[in-house]
Scaffold this active site. Sequence first.
Site, PDB file in Angstrom:
ATOM      1  N   ASP A  77       3.140  12.256  -5.415  1.00 29.69           N
ATOM      2  CA  ASP A  77       2.404  11.316  -4.568  1.00 29.69           C
ATOM      3  C   ASP A  77       0.893  11.450  -4.724  1.00 29.69           C
ATOM      4  O   ASP A  77       0.184  10.461  -4.909  1.00 29.69           O
ATOM      5  CB  ASP A  77       2.819  11.521  -3.110  1.00 29.69           C
ATOM      6  CG  ASP A  77       2.132  10.535  -2.164  1.00 29.69           C
ATOM      7  OD1 ASP A  77       1.961   9.379  -2.555  1.00 29.69           O
ATOM      8  OD2 ASP A  77       1.787  10.933  -1.037  1.00 29.69           O
ATOM      9  N   SER A 101      -0.672   5.899   0.712  1.00 30.72           N
ATOM     10  CA  SER A 101       0.481   5.373  -0.025  1.00 30.72           C
ATOM     11  C   SER A 101       1.180   4.290   0.799  1.00 30.72           C
ATOM     12  O   SER A 101       1.392   4.441   2.003  1.00 30.72           O
ATOM     13  CB  SER A 101       1.471   6.500  -0.325  1.00 30.72           C
ATOM     14  OG  SER A 101       0.837   7.556  -1.010  1.00 30.72           O
ATOM     15  N   GLN A 125       3.651   3.326  -7.954  1.00 34.23           N
ATOM     16  CA  GLN A 125       3.206   3.400  -6.560  1.00 34.23           C
ATOM     17  C   GLN A 125       2.100   2.392  -6.310  1.00 34.23           C
ATOM     18  O   GLN A 125       1.206   2.212  -7.142  1.00 34.23           O
ATOM     19  CB  GLN A 125       2.688   4.796  -6.221  1.00 34.23           C
ATOM     20  CG  GLN A 125       2.303   4.957  -4.743  1.00 34.23           C
ATOM     21  CD  GLN A 125       1.640   6.287  -4.461  1.00 34.23           C
ATOM     22  OE1 GLN A 125       0.440   6.433  -4.596  1.00 34.23           O
ATOM     23  NE2 GLN A 125       2.433   7.274  -4.077  1.00 34.23           N
TER      24      GLN A 125
END
Length: 291
Positions: free
Chosen positions: A207, A231, A281
């Site tokens: 992440d 995110s 992402q």
Amino acid sequence: MGSALDDLVQLLELEPDGPGRFESRPVDTECRRLYGGQVVAQALMAAGSDLDPIRAPHSLHAYFVKSGDPKAPITFGVEAVRDSGTFSTRRVVAHQGERMLLSLQASFQDPEDGHEELEPLPDVPGPDEMEETDDWVRAATVPDQHLDLPYFVGAVETRQLAASFGGPGRAWPSGLREPRRDMWIRVRGDLPDWPLLHASVLTYASDKPMLGTTALSPPMRDDPRPHLLASLDHSIWFHRPFRMDEWLLLRLTSATPSGARAYATGELFRLRGGRVARIAQEGLARPLDVN
């Protein structure tokens, strides 16, 4: 395993809390924000909890809904969507009280024989030719930034070219002028032979560098204003077996900042060749006006 890796593995171990329900352990931390990679990784562990260990994850798709309390336990509700001879699908929702944090769907598959093409390792310097430094370590040198680091950061080792940071002591990779970078990644220690655990540790570690790469896109890189980065969603496709206690090359790119959002992709390769995973992402990248 080293102590930091022990702590990370324990973080990913969830306590059963009734049929289809699991709860994470509370964490003693000074962090101000719940790290998104933790929630996705724990949700993946919950998704595979009732499956045969050989039925490994081959994809996950997660949406971050709301921020969470880093010190409070998280409840994971698991729904069995599909079970067939070789595939299983699970839907997971994470809550803290009435606050929904994350929605995830993951698919698992038994090992099967089929067509196989091993892509060669990209021509980049090896881990021994790169410097042990990364976004997390550099952020820790900036006042108060350690309060936003993921837990147990010491469990994960990453190496990048020193030139990517413009020399020692720089807080951001100002020497890198394009939103592309390569890093080697592994955990500091050995992990058991459990594909779900290796996939979850990769999910945990993936992440932070994705968001960091979006900040290198030219419109953001050249904007002197601070940005709110968070995110929004996270997807991973696991193509073939891998181990997080062996070096993996993570090749990151970012493009298409628009509408206060930015998009990043990553590809992971084994040292012996073969792409093992792809990551995508989209994150919030909102410029902040400072008066």
